[in-house]
Motif scaffolding. Structure first.
Motif, PDB file in Angstrom:
ATOM      1  N   UNK A 126      18.107  28.219   9.027  1.00 38.57           N
ATOM      2  CA  UNK A 126      16.778  28.229   9.657  1.00 38.57           C
ATOM      3  C   UNK A 126      16.627  29.409  10.601  1.00 38.57           C
ATOM      4  N   UNK A 127      15.392  29.759  10.897  1.00 35.29           N
ATOM      5  CA  UNK A 127      15.102  30.908  11.742  1.00 35.29           C
ATOM      6  C   UNK A 127      13.894  30.545  12.608  1.00 35.29           C
ATOM      7  N   UNK A 128      14.205  30.106  13.818  1.00 38.94           N
ATOM      8  CA  UNK A 128      13.135  29.632  14.700  1.00 38.94           C
ATOM      9  C   UNK A 128      12.114  30.704  14.984  1.00 38.94           C
ATOM     10  N   UNK A 129      12.598  31.906  15.281  1.00 38.11           N
ATOM     11  CA  UNK A 129      11.688  32.993  15.669  1.00 38.11           C
ATOM     12  C   UNK A 129      10.629  33.224  14.595  1.00 38.11           C
ATOM     13  N   UNK A 130      11.025  33.072  13.339  1.00 38.22           N
ATOM     14  CA  UNK A 130      10.065  33.308  12.260  1.00 38.22           C
ATOM     15  C   UNK A 130       9.450  32.018  11.720  1.00 38.22           C
ATOM     16  N   UNK A 178      23.278  31.884   8.872  1.00 38.20           N
ATOM     17  CA  UNK A 178      21.985  32.425   9.318  1.00 38.20           C
ATOM     18  C   UNK A 178      21.401  33.400   8.284  1.00 38.20           C
ATOM     19  N   UNK A 179      20.298  34.045   8.685  1.00 34.72           N
ATOM     20  CA  UNK A 179      19.550  34.888   7.743  1.00 34.72           C
ATOM     21  C   UNK A 179      20.345  36.096   7.239  1.00 34.72           C
ATOM     22  N   UNK A 251       2.551  40.147  11.056  1.00 29.85           N
ATOM     23  CA  UNK A 251       3.309  39.581  12.168  1.00 29.85           C
ATOM     24  C   UNK A 251       3.780  38.146  11.919  1.00 29.85           C
ATOM     25  N   UNK A 252       3.867  37.783  10.646  1.00 31.71           N
ATOM     26  CA  UNK A 252       4.375  36.434  10.373  1.00 31.71           C
ATOM     27  C   UNK A 252       4.832  36.327   8.916  1.00 31.71           C
ATOM     28  N   UNK A 253       5.351  35.165   8.587  1.00 30.73           N
ATOM     29  CA  UNK A 253       5.665  34.868   7.195  1.00 30.73           C
ATOM     30  C   UNK A 253       4.651  33.863   6.683  1.00 30.73           C
ATOM     31  N   UNK A 254       4.128  34.133   5.504  1.00 28.32           N
ATOM     32  CA  UNK A 254       3.174  33.207   4.906  1.00 28.32           C
ATOM     33  C   UNK A 254       3.815  32.607   3.671  1.00 28.32           C
TER      34      UNK A 254
END
Ligand code: SER
Length: 654
Positions: A126-130, A178-179, A251-254
């Motif tokens: 998981x990646x909280x920031x993203x 992690x990522x 500025x995000x992941x969709x």
């Protein structure tokens, strides 16, 4: 199972589960300037992962030939190769995690019959920031799959690689990373994804070849404790299921409109697991080449392991590059090919093979693909010709280098120091009026292809002193060059999303118009030989025996500009391949297509016949008039030779 049997069984396994078998794409990607080579199975499928319908449906399977030039220096250990086949299956908005993980597990344990106790898996933490959550769904599926085999699978949160070194196995079976380890995208890292790039969490399967604690040397190199991703060779990744459901926005992941599965598994590594031997060079697609090298050199693999591995890998890669139409040159794909062939020849020196050995080795390689990839066999003569020519050129270069050597350091002793190296060494360095420095060693290597050992040997013959610091300097310069080429390698992936931007589409459409115009002006002997598009220009290679005259060039430009003005409508339809060819559709690369193909048509409003009708994956603009946006004109800026009987055009919209 042999590698050939595994390939066949995999295709069949997924065909039985509703997948269409698609042919491999060539090693040089068509119309994707962001990368030199096809380095994974998904690369040619990007438009479809982004949502475009694939002519063969929503379930696909293949075995994709791949080349990772960035791994060239790694070759020599027991598991790295530059060339490999990636088994791939895809769900384009169809099945997802439950089917994918279960099928791959079934394939490995029931078809290839790997011992499930030797399989270890990883999932995304998981990646909280993203805003991307932990992949507990995959982990649960794995726990269940292992349980069915009587194996209790402990889930362990390792996190970063560094944590792994610190914590070790902790009796785990399913490891969360992690990522850096469990996120896949072409950019290599979640932090470097350009806008528009698809990616997603992945779940890898590792085969454990043996079991032991890190020894002292491994501790220094790979960390205190062993864990699936520590890279010491105990665990080898054999397959990766990417759950490609995200697209990077500013500025995000969709989420993508449809979630996909992109699976890739190394055929060679699965075959090694099947043998239970961590030396990938022992599998049925590589070992016969080693045997041949032993035969020609009279040396043993056990004592010349590294050189034999390098030669085997590099010549196999170069053979496939030649099959796919690459010729050795000083840039781009041709440069990589040249490096591969030359490194192979240098290592052949180490085995004492001095004479033209390529014509003996290449037929062994092509023979290994005889059945499954008929184009390899049919091009055998051409491949040998191309490689043997390079061998000759290289040997000439070496001779030139020797002459340079002679000029700088005449063997007649006029430079003042004669005698053996041993004797020379006994003289204090300051006393020599002739020494080789690192820069010269590097130049001999870089310009004339002299391996260090060869330079040392020549120096020895001439009684020239080679101080240790010269060797160190040589190593430093080599290291610098390696870094330069790695940076360059990374750079090509950063170009954004190949083939998707508007200017890219425009050049793609212009290429179709120009291809037809060339045939109209020069004749139907004009056949496409290659194409490459960047944001700045199109480049197009085609067969034509002589230089185009200025009048011919002008005529082609006029036709293209006229068709842009006519604002042809651009559309495509899918046909059975033989129907498309029967209808006269132009093709790009000979006849290697799947059962159905997309054919792009460019037609004027009231016309009966399209101006252009060409098999192509796209993408294109909708109307040719778009090419004139901003008052642009189509212009040919260069027409030159690109090999015997092949012309190359560069053209722009200006
Ligand atoms: N794209 C993924 C990889 O190359 C899976 O095919 O590992």
């Amino acid at each position: 199972m042999t590698a050939q049997e595994i390939r066949q069984a995999y295709l069949q396994f997924f065909a039985e589960r509703g997948h269409t078998i698609i042919p491999r794409a060539q090693l040089v990607p068509y119309n994707d300037p962001t990368t030199l080579f096809t380095g994974s199975g998904m690369q040619p499928l990007i438009p479809y992962l982004l949502g475009e319908p694939h002519p063969s449906g929503t379930r696909l399977v293949d075995s994709q030939t791949c080349l990772r030039a960035q791994d060239i220096e790694e070759v020599g250990d027991n598991r790295h190769t530059t060339f490999f086949e990636m088994l791939g299956n895809w769900s384009l908005g169809d099945y997802f995690k439950a089917e994918q993980l279960a099928w791959f597990f079934e394939f490995l344990t029931k078809v290839v019959k790997l011992d499930p106790a030797k399989l270890y898996v990883t999932c995304f933490i998981g990646d909280e920031a993203n805003g991307i959550s932990k992949d507990t769904e995959s982990s649960k599926i794995w726990v269940e799959l292992f349980k069915n085999e009587g194996i209790e699978a402990n889930e362990i949160e390792i996190g970063s690689e560094a944590d792994g070194y610190a914590k070790g196995m902790q009796n785990g079976r399913v490891f969360y990373y992690d990522a850096h380890k469990n996120w896949w995208c072409r950019a290599g890292s979640i932090d470097h994804m350009p806008e528009g790039e698809p990616g997603g969490p992945d779940s890898e399967v590792f085969y454990r070849f043996y079991e032991r604690e890190h020894n002292a040397a491994e501790k220094r190199q790979y960390g205190e404790h062993c864990h699936p991703n520590c890279d010491c060779g105990q665990f080898v990744e054999i397959g990766n299921s990417v759950f490609m459901e995200y697209i990077k926005r500013a500025d995000c992941f969709e989420k993508l409109p449809k979630r996909n599965v992109d699976f890739g598994g190394g055929l060679e590594r699965i075959a090694a697991a099947s043998l239970g031997d961590p030396d990938v060079f022992m599998i049925s697609l590589l070992q016969p080449i080693i045997v041949k090298l032993e035969e020609i050199s009279g040396r043993k693999y056990e004592s010349h392991t590294e050189s034999m591995r390098v030669i085997t890998d590099h010549l196999r890669a170069a053979t496939f590059l030649a099959v796919d139409g690459v010729k050795p040159s000083n840039k781009e794909q041709g440069y990589v090919m040249r490096r591969l062939v030359r490194r192979a020849i240098r290592h052949a020196f180490e085995l004492g093979i001095e004479q033209n050995f390529l014509e003996q080795v290449v037929p062994v390689i092509t023979g290994l693909y005889r059945e499954e990839l008929p184009e390899v066999l049919s091009k055998q003569e051409e491949v040998i010709e191309v490689l043997v020519k390079e061998e000759r050129v290289f040997r000439q270069t070496l001779r030139k280098g020797l002459r340079e050597f002679d000029k700088a350091y005449p063997a007649d002793g006029t430079h003042g120091i004669v005698g053996s190296q041993k004797k020379a060494k006994s003289i204090p360095a300051e006393a020599h009026n002739l020494q080789i420095d690192g820069a010269i060693l590097f130049k001999l290597y870089d310009t004339y292809g002299f391996p260090l050992e060869l330079s040392l040997e020549e120096a020895f013959k001439r009684g020239i002193f080679v101080p240790d610091y010269a060797k160190q300097e040589f190593e430093r310069l080599m290291q610098e060059q390696r870094q330069r080429s790695q940076t360059a390698g990374k750079g090509v992936f950063k170009g954004g999303l190949g083939g998707q931007s508007l200017i890219h589409k425009k050049y793609h459409t212009a290429t179709h118009l120009m291809y037809q115009a060339l045939r109209d002006v020069l004749g139907t002997h004009v056949v496409q030989n290659g194409s490459n598009i960047t944001e700045e220009r199109l480049r197009f290679d085609f067969s034509h025996p002589k230089k185009m005259t200025p009048e011919e060039i002008k005529k082609v430009e006029d036709i293209v500009n006229e068709q842009i003005k006519n604002d042809l409508k651009v559309s495509y339809e899918e046909y059975l391949t033989e129907v498309a060819l029967e209808k006269g559709a132009l093709g790009q690369f000979g006849d290697r297509y799947g059962d159905t193909v997309k054919v792009y048509k460019m037609i004027a409003e009231n016309a009966q016949q399209p101006f252009s009708f060409e098999i192509c994956g796209g993408p294109h603009v909708e109307h040719t008039g778009q090419l004139a946006e901003g008052n642009k004109q189509f212009k040919i800026i260069k027409e030159e030779s690109s090999g015997a009987g092949i012309r190359r055009i560069k053209a722009v919209l200006l």
